[in-house]
Design a protein around this motif. Structure first.
Motif, PDB file in Angstrom:
ATOM      1  N   ALA A 277      36.192  -0.499  22.386  1.00 27.54           N
ATOM      2  CA  ALA A 277      36.511   0.709  22.991  1.00 27.54           C
ATOM      3  C   ALA A 277      36.168   0.585  24.445  1.00 27.54           C
ATOM      4  O   ALA A 277      35.269   0.183  24.519  1.00 27.54           O
ATOM      5  CB  ALA A 277      35.910   1.761  22.441  1.00 27.54           C
TER       6      ALA A 277
ATOM      7  N   LYS B   4      31.653  -6.660  33.881  1.00 26.59           N
ATOM      8  CA  LYS B   4      32.453  -5.840  32.994  1.00 26.59           C
ATOM      9  C   LYS B   4      33.205  -6.339  31.756  1.00 26.59           C
ATOM     10  O   LYS B   4      33.060  -5.652  30.521  1.00 26.59           O
ATOM     11  CB  LYS B   4      33.526  -5.259  33.676  1.00 26.59           C
ATOM     12  CG  LYS B   4      34.518  -4.248  33.024  1.00 26.59           C
ATOM     13  CD  LYS B   4      34.106  -2.752  33.260  1.00 26.59           C
ATOM     14  CE  LYS B   4      34.954  -1.802  32.571  1.00 26.59           C
ATOM     15  NZ  LYS B   4      34.145  -0.427  32.702  1.00 26.59           N
TER      16      LYS B   4
ATOM     17  N   SER C 217      32.068  -9.103  30.097  1.00 24.87           N
ATOM     18  CA  SER C 217      30.963  -9.238  28.944  1.00 24.87           C
ATOM     19  C   SER C 217      30.502  -8.170  28.355  1.00 24.87           C
ATOM     20  O   SER C 217      30.439  -8.110  27.166  1.00 24.87           O
ATOM     21  CB  SER C 217      29.762 -10.174  29.527  1.00 24.87           C
ATOM     22  OG  SER C 217      29.194  -9.290  30.447  1.00 24.87           O
ATOM     23  N   LEU C 218      30.539  -6.890  29.160  1.00 26.53           N
ATOM     24  CA  LEU C 218      30.514  -5.708  28.351  1.00 26.53           C
ATOM     25  C   LEU C 218      31.740  -5.353  27.504  1.00 26.53           C
ATOM     26  O   LEU C 218      31.228  -4.411  26.403  1.00 26.53           O
ATOM     27  CB  LEU C 218      30.340  -4.466  29.413  1.00 26.53           C
ATOM     28  CG  LEU C 218      29.049  -4.365  29.998  1.00 26.53           C
ATOM     29  CD1 LEU C 218      28.921  -3.529  31.228  1.00 26.53           C
ATOM     30  CD2 LEU C 218      27.978  -3.884  29.068  1.00 26.53           C
ATOM     31  N   LEU C 219      32.744  -5.715  27.562  1.00 34.28           N
ATOM     32  CA  LEU C 219      33.847  -5.346  26.766  1.00 34.28           C
ATOM     33  C   LEU C 219      34.099  -6.337  25.790  1.00 34.28           C
ATOM     34  O   LEU C 219      34.921  -6.176  25.099  1.00 34.28           O
ATOM     35  CB  LEU C 219      35.150  -5.169  27.801  1.00 34.28           C
ATOM     36  CG  LEU C 219      35.278  -4.001  28.506  1.00 34.28           C
ATOM     37  CD1 LEU C 219      36.524  -4.392  29.618  1.00 34.28           C
ATOM     38  CD2 LEU C 219      35.405  -2.671  27.663  1.00 34.28           C
ATOM     39  N   GLY C 220      33.266  -7.183  25.921  1.00 32.93           N
ATOM     40  CA  GLY C 220      33.356  -8.476  24.764  1.00 32.93           C
ATOM     41  C   GLY C 220      34.252  -9.500  24.947  1.00 32.93           C
ATOM     42  O   GLY C 220      34.688 -10.080  23.814  1.00 32.93           O
TER      43      GLY C 220
ATOM     44  N   ARG D 213      29.302  -2.072  19.230  1.00 33.16           N
ATOM     45  CA  ARG D 213      28.822  -3.382  19.476  1.00 33.16           C
ATOM     46  C   ARG D 213      27.746  -3.480  20.744  1.00 33.16           C
ATOM     47  O   ARG D 213      27.071  -4.391  20.910  1.00 33.16           O
ATOM     48  CB  ARG D 213      29.973  -4.310  19.499  1.00 33.16           C
ATOM     49  CG  ARG D 213      31.031  -3.892  20.629  1.00 33.16           C
ATOM     50  CD  ARG D 213      31.968  -5.090  20.748  1.00 33.16           C
ATOM     51  NE  ARG D 213      31.398  -6.194  21.056  1.00 33.16           N
ATOM     52  CZ  ARG D 213      30.805  -6.563  22.525  1.00 33.16           C
ATOM     53  NH1 ARG D 213      30.922  -5.513  23.366  1.00 33.16           N
ATOM     54  NH2 ARG D 213      30.323  -7.585  22.997  1.00 33.16           N
ATOM     55  N   ASN D 214      28.301  -2.860  21.659  1.00 28.05           N
ATOM     56  CA  ASN D 214      27.689  -2.696  22.943  1.00 28.05           C
ATOM     57  C   ASN D 214      25.819  -2.251  22.951  1.00 28.05           C
ATOM     58  O   ASN D 214      25.547  -2.342  23.916  1.00 28.05           O
ATOM     59  CB  ASN D 214      28.356  -2.030  24.110  1.00 28.05           C
ATOM     60  CG  ASN D 214      29.850  -2.719  24.442  1.00 28.05           C
ATOM     61  OD1 ASN D 214      29.646  -3.942  24.427  1.00 28.05           O
ATOM     62  ND2 ASN D 214      30.703  -1.894  25.002  1.00 28.05           N
TER      63      ASN D 214
ATOM     64  N   VAL E  17      25.824 -12.929  26.073  1.00 30.09           N
ATOM     65  CA  VAL E  17      26.719 -13.240  27.295  1.00 30.09           C
ATOM     66  C   VAL E  17      26.298 -12.312  28.339  1.00 30.09           C
ATOM     67  O   VAL E  17      26.333 -12.423  29.517  1.00 30.09           O
ATOM     68  CB  VAL E  17      27.928 -13.077  26.789  1.00 30.09           C
ATOM     69  CG1 VAL E  17      28.985 -13.572  27.970  1.00 30.09           C
ATOM     70  CG2 VAL E  17      28.622 -13.719  25.681  1.00 30.09           C
TER      71      VAL E  17
ATOM     72  N   ASN F 121      24.565 -12.913  32.039  1.00 29.93           N
ATOM     73  CA  ASN F 121      24.999 -12.473  33.135  1.00 29.93           C
ATOM     74  C   ASN F 121      24.225 -11.696  34.083  1.00 29.93           C
ATOM     75  O   ASN F 121      24.265 -11.956  35.367  1.00 29.93           O
ATOM     76  CB  ASN F 121      26.346 -11.633  32.993  1.00 29.93           C
ATOM     77  CG  ASN F 121      27.688 -12.433  32.973  1.00 29.93           C
ATOM     78  OD1 ASN F 121      27.598 -13.285  33.606  1.00 29.93           O
ATOM     79  ND2 ASN F 121      28.513 -12.000  32.146  1.00 29.93           N
TER      80      ASN F 121
END
Lengths: 403, 261
Positions: free
Chosen positions: A91, A113, A115-118, B3-4, B10, B14
């Motif tokens: 999402a 961003k 890495s946050l979004l996968g 998931r977040n 990763v 970062n």
């Protein structure tokens, strides 16, 4: 279709945190495991279900709780009451600022961003060119984001989100910031995204976008769901409410001259053939009508005692010059009773004779005797198009001699 | 839930990389300062204590005051600086915390990790300098002290978790913490040897975890000995436990950060 996101009985209370003592008290109650229940009620009793492939627009005034709702949905904040379940694999939330860190370069922020979004590191390398070309901000990508214009930030944010191939896309009033061509690009992308089975949650103040992109819409008002359903119906209702509220404001000025307001104008709406809304492209509060088209006006009046009020329509030019007025008293049809003390008048002006220019269409509520005007509402109307004639109204005419 | 909301390697990498770049590599001299600053402090302390106070270390085994101080000073600096920096990490990243859903504990942990990593590079450099200046170091024991340093890192993580989450609610933490750390510094046998303390104070000093860290580092690197002690065993249990408690504490508040930022 499985629900991608589900809210049940969700409410959010923002604790008062202005004073250090209040912060301390909130800290104590959290430590004891009790979320603070006093404060500003931003959302209450929200039930929402978004299924795969659906597109839902969320509309409402500033401060209605739209952004809070999205934050709860994406898990940024915990609701005070109720449950949230987000089943979407990915999402992506896209909003102003996009969660970018102002001191870091655009490229750094893309990495962050992503890495946050996968998006993994290798995936990102593969998609970086796409992202950069979508964002199209050139060498600025190496500059800190704080030097960006708000449009550039949104470009970058949208580019990363587009590359993350989300299952559920949540956007919070971002399209309004980009320039015309970027907006078109985004809308095209969202169109394709929806065609490909994507799911969209869109917060916007642009009823045009909501109607264009969303099948359904939800109207939030003071933290509650005021209306939910097919997007055209909901946006119409929302706009009508806005108009009536604007009139409320202007009326409260006009109405100082004593209590003559038993009968009220509930809504005044303008439509064209087939009830197509006449919303203006630039200014939503100005209705637009091509010269020579039909105009349909609808007036809903509220009667406190159940007696049918007299309705009246009038058109004035922007400088208050009266053009035309007509009362329901001599009308062949009676008012349509809608129940609850509401009465509706509809009038149609076939091939409206007004010449291009700005006008106001007024609806008046009169007492049943038709003696005094109790309430007035008005809509701004712009007749568009070109004409070589002068004046306000096109009169029927024939040049002589006829051939 | 999402998931977040979990720890994300990763993303964490970062964060650490970004922190390092921001704190140390943004300006050209940043990296030099990383070594220069503690070196300057070290020379100030060395001057004051050896020349003015004429402090002597009764059990230094003939290594002299400066190496004795340096061995303990760098790990302390890494520890205290990472705690201080990390304690403000939630408020400093308010834009991220209030916009994006992610496991926020990664912020203080990344700050601690980044600061620690950089100071460990400085530590290595200082050890090399000491060796070049003639201090006999037991290099083999460098490997043995890695777990000790990891434990110190964990302790910093634990305190950072408590401090950073509490600071969101009680901004005063930012003012209270630096003097507290200074107090802790002087209450730890870094500038002096625990052997010079009167018995009554020495007993109290044993409750200070830093006493164990400093003592173990010195005896390993300077003395070439690494014995098992009860204190070591206690640390091995207590520090990870503290991290777990810190995480629990942090997560109790983390869902409400956004309300208070």
């Amino acid at each position: 279709m499985r629900p991608l996101a589900q809210l049940q009985g969700v409410g959010k209370v923002y604790p008062r945190v202005h004073h250090p003592r209040e912060r301390l008290r909130a800290f104590g109650s959290l430590l004891a495991g009790k979320p603070p229940r006093e404060g500003a009620h931003v959302l209450s009793d929200i039930d929402l279900e978004v299924r795969q492939g659906e597109s839902l627009g969320i509309i409402g005034e500033n401060g209605a709780g739209k952004s809070t709702l999205l934050k709860i949905l994406t898990g940024v904040i915990r609701p005070t009451t109720g449950t949230v379940s987000l089943a979407a694999r990915t999402a992506a939330l896209l909003e102003l600022g996009a969660g970018f860190q102002p001191d870091f370069s655009g490229l750094d922020n893309i990495r962050m961003k992503a890495s946050l979004l996968g998006i993994g590191r290798r995936e990102l390398e593969a998609r970086l060119d796409d992202i950069l070309s979508f964002a199209d901000i050139g060498e600025y990508i190496y500059e800190p984001v704080k030097h960006y214009s708000s449009g550039m930030v949104v470009r970058l944010g949208f580019a990363v989100v587009a590359a993350s191939d989300p299952e559920l896309l949540i956007t919070d009033e971002v399209l309004a910031v980009g320039d015309e061509s970027f907006q078109k690009k985004c809308v095209r992308w969202i169109d394709r995204f929806l065609d490909g089975g994507g799911t969209l949650l869109l917060v916007s103040h642009s009823m045009y976008l909501v109607n264009k992109l969303c099948r359904n819409a939800m109207w939030l008002h003071d933290g509650r769901v005021r209306a939910c359903g097919e997007s055209h119906a909901v946006t119409q209702e929302y706009l009508a409410w806005h108009e009536s509220r604007d009139q409320e404001e202007s009326r409260s000025r006009d109405r100082v001259s004593g209590d003559n307001g038993h009968y009220r104008v509930e809504t005044l709406t303008l439509g064209q053939n087939g009830d197509r809304p006449l919303e203006g492209v630039l200014d939503k509060s100005v209705h637009e009508l091509p010269v020579g088209d039909d105009l349909v006006a609808e007036l809903v009046l509220r009667s406190p005692d159940g007696r049918t009020p007299v309705g009246m329509f009038g058109i004035v030019r922007a400088d208050e010059t009266a053009v035309y007025g007509v009362s329901s008293e001599r009308a062949p049809t009676a008012a349509e009773a809608l129940g609850d003390g509401l009465f509706r008048y509809r009038i149609r002006f076939p091939e409206l004779a007004l010449l291009p220019g700005r006008y106001r269409v007024r609806g008046h509520a009169l007492d049943p005797e038709g003696l005094r005007v109790c309430d007035t509402a008005e809509c701004e109307l712009r007749v568009t198009g070109q004409s070589h004639e002068l004046g306000m109204v096109r009169l029927q005419h024939q040049w002589q001699p006829e051939d | 839930m999402q998931r977040n909301a979990r720890f994300d390697p990763v993303f964490f990498r970062n964060l650490v990389a970004r922190q390092i770049r921001q704190d140390y590599l943004e300006n050209i001299t940043g990296f030099a300062w990383l070594i220069l600053q503690p070196l300057m402090l070290l020379s100030v302390y060395a001057f004051v204590f050896t020349q003015i106070f004429r402090a002597r270390i009764p059990d230094d085994g003939g290594v002299g005051f400066v190496p004795y101080l340096a061995i303990a000073f760098w790990p302390w600096t890494a520890f205290s600086e990472s705690v201080l920096r990390a304690s403000g990490s939630i408020t400093a990243n308010a834009a991220l915390v209030s916009k994006v859903a992610f496991a926020t504990e990664q912020l203080p942990l990344a700050t601690v990790t980044a600061t620690f990593l950089m100071h460990m590079i400085g530590y290595l450099a200082v050890l090399v300098v000491l060796a070049l200046m003639g201090t006999e170091l037991h290099w083999l024991f460098l490997l043995a002290v890695v777990p000790v340093l990891v434990l110190l890192w964990l302790l910093a993580c634990a305190i950072a978790l408590f401090a950073s989450s509490t600071q969101v609610f009680l901004r005063d933490i930012a003012q209270i913490l630096p003097p507290l750390m200074t107090f802790w510094f002087f209450m730890s046998p870094i500038l002096y040897s625990p052997a010079i303390l009167p018995d009554s104070l020495a007993g109290v000093m044993n409750w200070n975890p830093m006493t164990w860290f400093v003592g173990t580092l010195r005896s390993a690197l300077l003395g070439g000995e690494l014995g098992f002690s009860l204190a070591g065993l206690v640390m091995l249990v207590a520090v990870p436990l503290l991290v777990v408690l810190g995480l629990k504490w942090f997560r109790r508040f983390s869902g409400h950060f956004e309300d208070f930022l």
